[in-house]
Design a protein around this motif. Structure first.
Motif, mmCIF file in Angstrom:
data_model
loop_
_atom_site.group_PDB
_atom_site.id
_atom_site.type_symbol
_atom_site.label_atom_id
_atom_site.label_comp_id
_atom_site.label_asym_id
_atom_site.label_seq_id
_atom_site.Cartn_x
_atom_site.Cartn_y
_atom_site.Cartn_z
ATOM 1 N N UNK A 1 0.867 -1.663 0.457
ATOM 2 C CA UNK A 1 0.239 -0.019 -0.384
ATOM 3 C C UNK A 1 0.909 1.294 -0.169
ATOM 4 N N UNK A 2 0.809 2.619 -0.473
ATOM 5 C CA UNK A 2 0.628 3.716 -0.996
ATOM 6 C C UNK A 2 0.017 4.671 -0.294
ATOM 7 N N UNK A 3 0.195 5.949 0.210
ATOM 8 C CA UNK A 3 -0.341 6.780 1.130
ATOM 9 C C UNK A 3 -0.153 7.708 0.622
ATOM 10 N N UNK A 4 -0.754 8.233 0.203
ATOM 11 C CA UNK A 4 -0.424 10.001 -0.644
ATOM 12 C C UNK A 4 -0.695 10.501 0.023
ATOM 13 N N UNK A 5 -0.336 11.516 0.893
ATOM 14 C CA UNK A 5 -1.240 12.669 1.374
ATOM 15 C C UNK A 5 -0.595 14.607 0.979
ATOM 16 N N UNK A 6 -0.883 14.814 0.027
ATOM 17 C CA UNK A 6 -0.582 16.826 -0.533
ATOM 18 C C UNK A 6 -0.185 17.003 0.601
ATOM 19 N N UNK A 7 0.360 18.055 0.399
ATOM 20 C CA UNK A 7 1.164 19.654 1.253
ATOM 21 C C UNK A 7 0.002 19.823 1.148
ATOM 22 N N UNK A 8 -0.296 20.698 0.111
ATOM 23 C CA UNK A 8 -0.797 22.361 -0.310
ATOM 24 C C UNK A 8 -2.151 22.378 -0.985
ATOM 25 N N UNK A 9 -2.800 21.074 -0.756
ATOM 26 C CA UNK A 9 -4.161 21.514 -0.524
ATOM 27 C C UNK A 9 -4.393 22.348 1.036
ATOM 28 N N UNK A 10 -5.939 22.365 -0.066
ATOM 29 C CA UNK A 10 -6.546 24.676 1.200
ATOM 30 C C UNK A 10 -7.143 23.933 2.265
ATOM 31 N N UNK A 11 -6.905 24.734 3.348
ATOM 32 C CA UNK A 11 -7.839 24.000 4.558
ATOM 33 C C UNK A 11 -8.739 24.712 5.085
ATOM 34 N N UNK A 12 -9.493 23.787 4.376
ATOM 35 C CA UNK A 12 -11.330 24.290 4.770
ATOM 36 C C UNK A 12 -11.478 25.217 5.948
ATOM 37 N N UNK B 1 -10.465 22.114 -5.384
ATOM 38 C CA UNK B 1 -9.298 20.988 -5.085
ATOM 39 C C UNK B 1 -9.443 19.851 -5.123
ATOM 40 N N UNK B 2 -10.431 20.032 -4.239
ATOM 41 C CA UNK B 2 -10.999 18.230 -3.778
ATOM 42 C C UNK B 2 -11.279 17.473 -5.343
ATOM 43 N N UNK B 3 -11.560 18.643 -5.885
ATOM 44 C CA UNK B 3 -12.298 17.685 -7.855
ATOM 45 C C UNK B 3 -11.127 17.475 -8.172
ATOM 46 N N UNK B 4 -10.534 18.530 -7.858
ATOM 47 C CA UNK B 4 -9.371 17.928 -9.418
ATOM 48 C C UNK B 4 -8.746 16.991 -8.137
ATOM 49 N N UNK C 1 -11.739 11.939 1.293
ATOM 50 C CA UNK C 1 -11.760 13.429 1.296
ATOM 51 C C UNK C 1 -11.909 14.426 2.343
ATOM 52 N N UNK C 2 -11.833 13.791 3.452
ATOM 53 C CA UNK C 2 -12.401 14.664 4.801
ATOM 54 C C UNK C 2 -11.622 13.403 6.184
#
Length: 982
Positions: free
Chosen positions: A762-773, A784-787, A876-877
């Protein structure tokens, strides 16, 4: 009716009168149950085929460019229609295109019989999960290699129709006749088909014409044992025909089987080794079984806890094989001590899986025999007496949907052995109708009931009392605690699987629920109009009364008929007042799609006092009405043998009065009486035209309700799940269950990691540059979520499940993805959009290529999709309970009063456990591979984010800008594919 033409049209759209045209015809003729001819052609519609139709059917503009026109095809097609019954799957769709095509070319419209295989399937396959042609073909093993191509669809529909005809011809005559009475008012020609089958059955009776039965006629049944008439030949061997209903004949049970067999003395270690050694019995009977060290450790720990009289909490990671790990020691302990063990699961699905998969494997493998049974709440079982009575009610005025439900159940009786509602696939009307015919305590005649020896509920109870292993669900386990252990057989050992759900189930079942729908449904059941069971009771009473008594019965029913309309109007007014009050204040707080508002009784003061005044008025009028019902009941003649009809109706009216009293108590509880130990709230469905209000009240403290009746009074309770710990600690679950109040020596814990190689699988990817709600606009976050979802789907070529915490977010992302991916051949399946049926959506996801599944909370667990069908999982969240959810809000306030941090003590542990469940959907097998993408930056930005990461198995974790991370998905999955191939 023995000549049919099965037709399917592919079209440019759904509206022939607005220009949509046929682009392909598929047809199959059937004569005397034999396929005699097939016909297929593309048609040039003279217009462009919309892209989504091309994608759905695979038929392009180029393919039809040189095809014949409708004008050229109809002269060839029309002779096939001559003298035949038109059959199609969803026949109204195909028929409207046929009629419009005929009119457009100057022909008369088709005026023959029409049959719809959807309608027929709903009647004759009442236990089917879906009535889509593809899924029916799959389940019935009918070849259907090119869905949405007319020739393949027509041939598959013909196969389905022949299967349905075969079922019809095998049904007993009384069932055919019952169905005929129910469908007489239908718009389709199903009644004509039933009449044809009935006459075939009559003509097949040898010597029938010569014998000339007295009173014979087309609607007279040949036999049922209560009247002593003859049965059709061989029907008595297949069916139990009684009181004009045919039931599936159940095998005779030997009374000797009630005695418990001799106890087993074989030591535990010896049995385990016999079972799980290499090439041992279980490996031969359970496909895919592998010996696992963690599973053996769990078995031994459970058996030791049972022997020592201690409670045990076991977190067993995915792949441990925990079902077998608790079933084997449970069976052995039960056989050694001659006492039953209760197994409790959260879902009925797991309950069924244990009983139909694991139990048969153990039955074949163990060196001794054992008995296992399942038991559900009484309301899950059909009451045959009430069902028989409901069939005798007048059908005039009944909706076609309700008649369909009754017909489904008539056919279901010839198929079911359990009478369990979970087997039925009913429309919305069926859910309400079930309340009328389900088994319950209040209206049970027990041994006085003519159906008692056939009663599904009492047969299930009898089997439960004989069982060594009794499999129940958490709801029934909690109900047994509330009923002071009067529901389940006496027991001292309980195994609770999916134990992380126990608190929520206890919160629901130890609380109270009520709805305005229940109120109005109860009132409608009490409507004393002509043909109703209340009016029929009055008529029976009238016939059994003296002259004076008859005057009183007539006067009382007259008072009820006069009082009913204003009472229902007042109840409707109350519903509208409450709905408006809730609609003005409600907000979405969960994934139910409903708006929620927490309230106290003091909320209905000042200008809202009208709600309480109307509630009191409704209660007063209901009280008067109940008094008149009681007056009717008191007119029941005493001291003489009553007819079954009168005693049955008396029981139903008595049950109605008890339900009436219960509803009065609910109105008082939810609208007039303050309850400090409960939190109360309302939910409304604001997106539907129905103005229904759902009331809920939940106890604030569950631990004290569980600690004594479940843990203190039991020798050993085993709690197991894949998710019981937070950062490898059991503290949260111990506190929530009240187990922290017991002596330390009474409670043990065991943490068993998964045997899977997560760092490789398993690979766990955590983007660090997504906007914070919250820090950036909601629209920016949504984009950003849709993209992120679109990028993942493209990289994985579909094969992606996306988990949400709310329906509103799911709907917005679904729409955004649809806009971006619409022309790329992906299929999006949204829970609550494309279907509300989780099982149906999962099956479609597994079957179709390039598919994406979007789900809310019910998809975070219990979904098992092994293999490549699920290669990417997007969260997503982080799944925090909404801070304004009434139960969380009230419990958080109580924790704050006690000086505790509600977020750290309650919100965070709940979210971590749910998060672990969600991530656990991806790797289900030692050969599974895939990537998890978390689109919530809080997991790396916040201090508490570490709690989520530390609670997960050891994935290969990578963080960084999304534009970099998304490029890793495709090579990773392709690398895993090549590794798998090698």
């Amino acid at each position: 009716m023995n000549r049919f033409i099965v037709v399917d049209f592919e079209t440019t759209g759904s509206h022939p009168r607005h220009g949509d045209s046929i682009i392909q015809i598929g047809a199959v003729t059937i004569d005397d149950s034999i396929v005699t001819e097939s016909f297929s052609t593309l048609i040039n519609p003279g217009q462009a085929i919309p892209p989504f139709i091309q994608q759905l059917t695979g038929i392009s503009d180029e393919m039809v460019a040189d095809a014949p026109t409708l004008e050229e095809i109809l002269p060839r097609f029309l002779p096939m229609l001559e003298g035949r019954t038109f059959v199609a799957h969803n026949a109204s769709f195909d028929l409207q295109f046929l009629q419009e095509a005929l009119l457009s070319q100057g022909y008369y419209t088709f005026d023959g019989y029409v049959l719809d295989t959807v309608e027929l399937s709903r009647f004759l396959l009442p236990m089917q999960g879906s009535y889509r042609l593809g899924e029916l073909a799959d389940d019935l093993q009918i070849e259907h290699d090119r869905p949405h191509q007319a020739d393949s669809d027509a041939m598959a529909t013909a196969g389905l129709f022949l299967h349905l005809l075969d079922i019809l011809e095998q049904l007993p005559l009384v069932t055919i006749q019952r169905l005929q009475m129910l469908v007489a008012s239908f718009r389709s020609d199903l009644s004509e088909l039933l009449r044809y089958v009935e006459m075939k059955k009559w003509s097949s009776v040898e010597g029938f014409a010569e014998e000339g039965l007295e009173g014979g006629g087309e609607n007279q049944p040949l036999d049922e044992s209560a009247t002593g008439r003859r049965q059709m030949p061989a029907e008595s061997d297949k069916w139990d025909i009684y009181r004009q209903l045919a039931l599936r004949k159940r095998p005779e049970r030997l009374r000797a089987s009630l005695k418990r067999e001799e106890r087993v003395t074989t030591p535990f270690d010896e049995v385990v080794e016999q079972m799980i050694a290499e090439k041992a019995a279980i490996a031969q009977n359970l496909p895919g079984y592998q010996r696992r060290e963690a599973q053996e450790s769990m078995m031994r720990a459970i058996f030791e806890a049972m022997e020592s009289g201690s409670h045990l909490l076991v977190e067993a990671g995915t792949g441990t094989g925990k079902s077998l790990a608790y079933l084997l020691p449970s069976i052995l302990w039960a056989k050694q001590h001659g006492e039953p063990v209760i197994i409790s699961t959260n879902t009925i699905q797991l309950q069924e899986q244990l009983f139909h998969k694991e139990i048969p494997a153990l039955t074949q493998s163990l060196p001794f025999s054992f008995r296992a049974s399942t038991l559900k709440g009484r309301g899950n079982y059909l009451c045959l007496r009430k069902f028989e009575q409901s069939l005798d009610e007048a059908t005039e005025g009944s909706s076609q949907e309700l008649l369909m439900v009754k017909g489904q159940m008539v056919a279901w009786l010839t198929q079911t052995e359990t009478g369990d509602v979970e087997e039925l696939s009913m429309p919305a009307a069926g859910q309400q109708y079930w309340q009328q015919v389900k088994s319950d305590t209040e209206s049970c005649l027990h041994r006085k009931c003519p159906w008692f020896s056939r009663c599904y509920y009492f047969q299930a109870r009898e089997k439960a009392n004989e069982a060594d292993l009794l499999i129940v669900n958490h709801a029934l386990l909690v109900s047994d605690l509330q009923a002071e252990h009067r529901i389940l057989p006496a027991h001292d050992i309980v195994v609770i699987d999916e134990a992380h759900h126990l608190e929520d189930v206890a919160t629901h079942h130890m609380g109270k629920q009520f709805s305005t729908t229940q109120l109005l449904f109860l009132l409608d059941r009490a409507n004393p109009s002509e043909g109703s069971f209340l009016k029929r009771f009055a008529e029976e009473l009238y016939d059994h009364s003296s002259d004076e008594g008859r005057d009183e019965v007539r006067a009382t029913i007259g008072k009820l008929q006069k009082a009913f309309p204003p009472l229902r109007d007042k109840a409707l007014q109350l519903t509208q007042l409450i709905y408006q009050w809730a609609a003005d204040r409600g907000e979405e707080t969960s994934d139910t799609g409903r708006d929620t508002v927490r309230y106290r009784i003091s909320s209905f003061s000042g200008k809202h006092e009208r709600i309480r005044k109307t509630a009191r008025r409704v209660m007063e009028e209901m009280g008067v009405f109940a008094g008149d019902l009681d007056a009717l009941l008191r007119r029941m003649p005493a001291g003489e043998q009553q007819s079954f009809e009168l005693s049955s109706l008396f029981t139903d009216v008595s049950g109605l009065v008890k339900e009436w009293q219960a509803v009065l108590e609910m109105i008082h509880f939810f609208l007039l009486e303050a309850q400090d130990e409960y939190v109360s709230w309302m939910e409304i469905e604001s997106r539907t035209p129905k103005k229904q209000v759902f009331f809920y009240a939940a106890p604030l403290d569950i631990a004290s309700n569980l600690e004594e009746p479940l843990f203190a009074e039991r020798r050993s309770v085993i709690l197991t799940s894949a998710t019981l710990t937070v950062k490898d600690s059991f503290s949260y679950i111990l506190e929530r269950m009240g187990l922290d109040q017991l002596p330390e020596h009474r409670v043990r814990t065991l943490l068993l990691p998964s045997p899977f190689s997560y760092e490789k699988q398993g690979l766990l990817l955590i983007p660090s540059d997504l906007p914070l709600l919250g820090k950036e606009s909601e629209q920016h976050y949504l984009e950003a979520v849709i993209q992120g979802c679109v990028d993942t789907v493209r990289a994985a070529n579909g094969r992606t499940m996306i988990l949400f915490t709310s329906y509103s977010m799911l709907r917005q992302v679904y729409q955004g993805m649809k806009e971006q991916l619409g022309e790329e051949g992906y299929t999006l399946l949204g829970h609550g959009i494309d279907s509300n049926n989780r099982t149906k959506l999962v099956r479609l996801f597994q079957r179709e290529a390039k598919t994406v599944l979007l789900g809310t909370s019910s998809f975070w667990e219990g979904v098992d999709i092994p293999g490549e069908a699920l290669s990417c999982l997007v969260i997503v969240r982080l799944p925090f309970t909404p801070p304004n959810h009434p139960v969380y809000q009230a419990r958080a306030e109580r924790l704050k009063e006690r000086g505790k941090n509600a977020f750290m003590s309650l919100a965070l542990p709940q979210a971590v456990i749910q998060f672990k469940q969600g991530v656990g959907r991806l790797i289900r097998h030692h050969e599974d591979r895939g990537a998890v993408i978390v689109l919530d930056a809080r997991i790396v930005e916040s201090r508490y984010g570490r709690s989520f990461l530390k609670s997960l198995p050891p994935f290969d974790v990578r963080t960084g800008p999304w534009t970099s991370l998304r490029e890793e998905i495709r090579p990773y999955l392709e690398g895993m594919q090549s590794l798998s191939d090698s």
